[in-house]
Design a protein around this motif. Structure first.
Motif, short mmCIF file in Angstrom:
data_model
loop_
_atom_site.label_atom_id
_atom_site.label_comp_id
_atom_site.label_asym_id
_atom_site.label_seq_id
_atom_site.Cartn_x
_atom_site.Cartn_y
_atom_site.Cartn_z
N LEU A 138 0.99 7.03 2.32
CA LEU A 138 1.84 6.17 1.59
C LEU A 138 1.56 4.67 2.28
O LEU A 138 1.29 3.50 1.79
N GLY A 170 -0.03 1.88 0.62
CA GLY A 170 0.89 0.58 0.71
C GLY A 170 -0.23 -0.72 0.85
O GLY A 170 -0.09 -1.73 0.33
N SER A 171 -1.11 -0.46 1.95
CA SER A 171 -2.03 -1.48 2.13
C SER A 171 -2.79 -1.98 1.14
O SER A 171 -3.04 -3.23 0.81
N PHE A 208 6.93 -2.20 -2.31
CA PHE A 208 6.27 -0.96 -1.82
C PHE A 208 5.69 -1.35 -0.47
O PHE A 208 5.79 -0.60 0.70
N ALA A 209 4.75 -2.30 -0.53
CA ALA A 209 3.68 -2.45 0.64
C ALA A 209 4.50 -3.41 1.70
O ALA A 209 3.93 -3.03 2.77
N GLU A 210 5.43 -4.02 1.41
CA GLU A 210 6.00 -5.00 2.40
C GLU A 210 7.29 -4.38 2.92
O GLU A 210 7.90 -5.24 3.62
N GLN A 211 7.59 -3.37 3.13
CA GLN A 211 8.72 -2.80 3.80
C GLN A 211 8.72 -3.06 5.22
O GLN A 211 7.74 -2.25 5.85
N PRO A 269 2.80 6.91 -5.19
CA PRO A 269 3.08 5.83 -5.97
C PRO A 269 2.29 6.04 -7.37
O PRO A 269 1.23 6.76 -7.31
N SER A 329 8.58 5.99 -4.38
CA SER A 329 7.48 5.42 -3.55
C SER A 329 8.16 4.32 -2.70
O SER A 329 8.14 4.34 -1.40
N VAL A 330 8.97 3.39 -3.55
CA VAL A 330 9.59 2.45 -2.84
C VAL A 330 10.63 2.93 -1.92
O VAL A 330 10.88 2.38 -0.84
N SER A 366 9.41 4.37 1.22
CA SER A 366 8.95 3.37 1.99
C SER A 366 10.18 2.65 2.77
O SER A 366 10.07 2.38 3.99
#
Ligand code: ADP
Length: 604
Positions: free
Chosen positions: A379, A383-384, A441-444, A549, A565-566, A569
């Motif tokens: 993940l 995410g990145s 999702f990516a910025e947690q 995701p 996914s969110v 994370s």
């Protein structure tokens, strides 16, 4: 050597050896004693018989001497002399013949012999035998002489001769030893008694068997003057206890003998009874040995069988030995030991099972942890990637949306172009939402945040869907009071993570059901929030993929596959964990673990 044989040997040695030794010693001792006492009695009887012989001969000689002294022999004619000789001949019943001889051995008168009747003369042959045995020379030299024995007319006889002094003549008498023979018979009884002369020639006795070498030696030994008694070899190889007593002055010996079997009968009885009791002892030993050994070997065999059973791991030993002695106590101890072994074995098995269960649990936990790590890495990579895409798409999308909005302003509402532009705008907003989800999702990042009680964001998330829950006829059960600990982070994002899970639950129960939300503390170090529904459940094959995701099973754009996914994370960013348990058709339970607000608490 078996135990039974050893017992028999030991009993035999203890029981038989002393008995045999005692028997042989007592036999030897009693035999020696008997040889002494019986020999002494026998020698005394022989000595008495010898004195009897001496008296007989002395009496015979004395009677002859007196009779001859009274006769006027020198003055008579030949015939007168013969008649005169007949007088003592008739008086002396032991005399079988009488004769008068000159010094040259010539008869001075016809000899008197045969039946004691006047004028009767005896058998010439017998008379001749008598005359040939007369010890004339010895009588002339010594005055009186006794000749060697001979048998005549069925009896033993001797010739004695007396010198008649002054007349140069000798009176010779044939003396019957019948009386001595009679005495010997009486003395012998069932045994043997004999009178022999110095050369061992038989004079009288109840047997005519000649003396053996050993008996002759005994006779020679007795000549010394004292009776002698000893065991000698007799005729036919039999052994005799024999005693010899000399007849003084005459040179004869009385020999009395008894078979040793008779003489030592008491000793033989001792030996016989000893052998009998030895046999009885042997029988008793055999019986006792068998009984004793059976009493030992039987239990021993049972015990060794039980030991073998134990060795094979069969602890339900049934040892059939019930006795009050040492063996019984040993069997009790053995049973106790088997019981202890069984209990310990059961314990070890239990421990093994427990250990195995723990190992299995540890292995499954390890596998879960590994899955978690893999999922987190996957993940993180996604995410990145999502962050990059969202960043690149955001500006053009904003521009497209802005331009479309400007275009719409110039168009008549309700015209076909305005409708097309509106469609394009809707799709743009949809794309913007996806980009926003991707960024979320990516910025947690957790950051320090603040501490807050978890039930707040949970209630807020539920409130968001209150209308939909009621509409779909879903009963909500909450248990949020049990938790006393706070967690740390961003309550808004936690609310979003919870809301995603609640939304999925609602969508899984289109026909209604129950939503159960429960919050508890775990060991004071973490908080556990579980959200259960009674919906369609998740097939096992999909269970790992639902956190990916864009993974969705919802049709017609109902979902984009970013919700879990969110949530995942966000929970990970709060150092927590989200897991799912589900059975197809029986609902699903999502559990979120979050560390309690304490500096060191961390669940990853
Ligand atoms: P979306 O909701 O957009 O499909 P999610 O990531 O939230 O995306 O969910 C992914 C998938 O997980 C869903 O499509 C659904 O198949 C499954 N899912 C999630 N929650 C549940 C649930 N409570 N019951 C059944 N399936 C679920």
């Amino acid at each position: 050597m078996s135990f039974r044989t050893r017992i028999l040997f030991a009993l035999g040695a203890v029981g038989l050896v002393p008995l045999s030794l005692a028997a042989s010693f007592s036999f030897a001792a009693s035999k020696t004693e008997l040889e002494r006492t019986v020999g002494r009695a026998q020698a005394a009887a022989a000595a008495e018989a010898a004195r009897g012989c001496e008296r007989f001969i002395a009496r015979a000689l004395e009677s002859l001497r007196m009779s001859a002294g009274m006769l006027p022999l020198g003055e008579l004619t030949r015939d007168e002399t013969a008649k005169v000789l007949g007088i003592p001949y008739r008086q002396l019943d032991f005399v079988r013949a009488l004769a008068l001889l000159d010094y040259e051995g010539a008869l001075l008168a016809p000899p008197v012999a045969g039946p004691r009747l006047a004028g009767v003369h005896g058998d010439p042959a017998q008379v001749q035998r008598f005359l040939s045995h007369v010890p004339l020379r010895l009588a002339i030299d010594g005055g009186t002489a006794i000749g060697s024995p001979y048998r005549s007319d069925g009896e033993s006889r001797i010739a004695v001769a007396l010198q008649i002094r002054g007349q140069r003549s000798v009176v010779a008498a044939e003396v019957s030893l019948g009386e001595i023979e009679q005495r010997m018979r009486q003395l012998a009884g069932d045994d043997v008694a004999r009178v022999v002369d110095a050369r061992g020639e038989l004079l009288a006795g109840n047997t005519t068997i000649a003396l053996t070498r050993a008996e002759l030696d005994l006779v020679s030994a007795a000549v010394a003057g004292r009776p002698v008694s000893r065991v000698v070899a007799g005729a036919n190889g039999t052994r005799w206890l024999a005693s010899a007593a000399p007849v003084p002055q005459i040179g004869w010996t009385v020999l009395v003998a008894q078979p040793t079997d008779d003489a030592f009968r008491p000793a033989h009885h001792v030996r016989f009874y000893s052998a009998f009791w030895a046999a009885v002892a042997l029988l008793l030993i055999a019986v006792l040995g068998v009984v004793l050994s059976r009493g030992l070997t039987g239990p021993m065999e049972k015990l060794s069988h039980a030991v073998a059973q134990l060795g094979e791991g069969r602890y339900d030993v049934d040892l059939d030995i019930k006795r009050g002695d040492e063996i019984g106590r040993f069997a009790d101890a053995f049973r106790r030991m088997a019981g202890d072994l069984r209990r310990r074995d059961d314990e070890i098995r239990r421990w093994n099972a427990e250990l195995q269960a723990r190992v299995d649990q540890g292995t499954s936990e390890l596998r879960t942890a590994q899955d978690q790590i893999l999922r987190t890495r996957r993940l993180a990579a996604l995410g990145s990637l999502g962050a990059g895409i969202a960043h690149e798409l955001n500006n053009p999308l904003t521009a497209v949306t802005g331009l479309l909005t400007i275009l719409r302003l110039d168009l008549q509402p309700g015209s076909p172009q305005a409708a097309t532009i509106q469609q394009a705008l809707d799709q743009s907003f949809r794309m913007a939402k996806i980009v926003s989800e991707l960024r979320a999702f990516a910025e947690q990042e957790r950051g320090e945040g603040r501490t807050f009680p978890l039930d707040g964001p949970v209630r807020a998330a539920l409130d968001l869907y209150a209308g939909q829950l009621a509409k779909q006829n879903i009963r909500v059960v909450t248990d949020l009071e049990a938790s006393t600990r706070h967690t740390q982070g961003d309550p808004g994002r936690i609310q979003r993570a919870v809301a995603n899970v609640v939304e999925n639950a609602i969508q899984a129960m289109p026909e209604g059901g129950e939503l159960k939300v429960q919050l508890t503390d775990v060991g004071g170090e973490a908080l556990k929030l579980s959200i259960s529904d009674t919906g369609e459940g998740i097939p096992a094959a999909l269970r790992e993929r639902i956190f990916d995701p864009f993974f969705t099973t919802k049709k017609n754009g109902a979902g984009v596959g970013m919700g879990l996914s969110v949530s995942h994370s966000i929970v990970e960013a709060h150092h927590g964990r989200i897991v799912v348990e589900s059975e197809e058709g029986k609902g699903a339970t999502f559990t979120i673990f979050l560390p309690a607000a304490a500096p060191a608490a961390h669940l990853a």
